[in-house]
Enzyme design. Structure first.
Site, short mmCIF file in Angstrom:
data_model
loop_
_atom_site.label_atom_id
_atom_site.label_comp_id
_atom_site.label_asym_id
_atom_site.label_seq_id
_atom_site.Cartn_x
_atom_site.Cartn_y
_atom_site.Cartn_z
N LYS A 1 0.71 -1.16 0.28
CA LYS A 1 0.00 0.56 0.32
C LYS A 1 0.59 1.38 -0.16
CE LYS A 1 -3.35 -1.87 2.54
NZ LYS A 1 -4.05 -3.50 1.72
N CYS A 2 2.07 1.53 -0.65
CA CYS A 2 3.06 2.76 -0.61
C CYS A 2 2.78 3.41 -2.46
CB CYS A 2 4.25 1.74 0.02
SG CYS A 2 5.71 2.73 -0.89
N GLY A 3 2.96 4.14 -1.84
CA GLY A 3 3.46 4.55 -3.19
C GLY A 3 4.18 4.78 -4.32
N THR B 1 4.40 0.93 -4.64
CA THR B 1 3.86 -0.39 -5.42
C THR B 1 3.89 -0.82 -6.30
OG1 THR B 1 2.74 0.46 -3.27
CG2 THR B 1 2.20 -1.93 -4.45
#
Length: 166
Positions: free
Chosen positions: A41-43, A45
């Site tokens: 759930k990371c930018g 990803t």
């Protein structure tokens, strides 16, 4: 003057894969290894897609990519190992080995990441894991060759050149 002992390769470590089975890094002798800490759930990803493309292109040319999910940065991978595995496969078609979720910073740091970030162990330099998707490039001798910023994309020319031995 005391002579510094030679650096041990990563082959001393055993970790757990995402299904909980043992994964012995000694099985990777003679291969180039890209170790990356990941999050669902990371930018950053979407880098999974490029990591998988790299793996598909070079897996038969002596490259292994190993993903280590971590929830250490703004809780960006809160899921269970099962949820993470499902997410990676469904959304990005990940086929490279994914490990069980670990800690990559602080007091409870996974021993492999302690090695990767400590000059006394890796022989290269001291590093901090800055964010999700930091890349550790391990040469065919099992030694840390280079650390690449989380924001540097997996298909960056610097990484390609390293894989291709240029």
């Amino acid at each position: 003057m005391e002579q510094q002992k030679s650096v041990e390769p990563i082959y001393q470590f055993k970790v757990k894969d995402i299904t909980g089975s043992d994964f012995n890094l000694a099985d990777l002798k003679g291969k180039k290894v890209l170790i990356v800490n990941t999050a669902s759930k990371c930018g950053l990803t979407p880098q999974f897609e490029q990591l998988e493309a790299l793996y598909q292109k070079y897996k038969n040319q002596n490259l292994v990519i190993i993903g280590f999910p971590t929830n250490d940065f703004m809780s960006q991978d809160p899921g269970t190992n099962e949820e993470i595995a499902e997410f990676c496969k469904l959304n990005y078609g990940v086929t490279f080995p994914m490990m069980s979720k670990i800690v990559v910073k602080g007091d409870n740091k996974e021993p492999l990441f302690e090695y990767l970030t400590t000059k006394a162990q890796n022989g290269l330099d001291d590093y901090e894991v800055e964010w999700n998707f930091q890349k550790f490039l391990i040469n065919e001798d099992g030694k840390l060759a280079k650390v690449i910023s989380p924001r540097t994309l997996p298909n960056d020319q610097e990484i390609i050149n390293w894989i291709e031995g240029k």
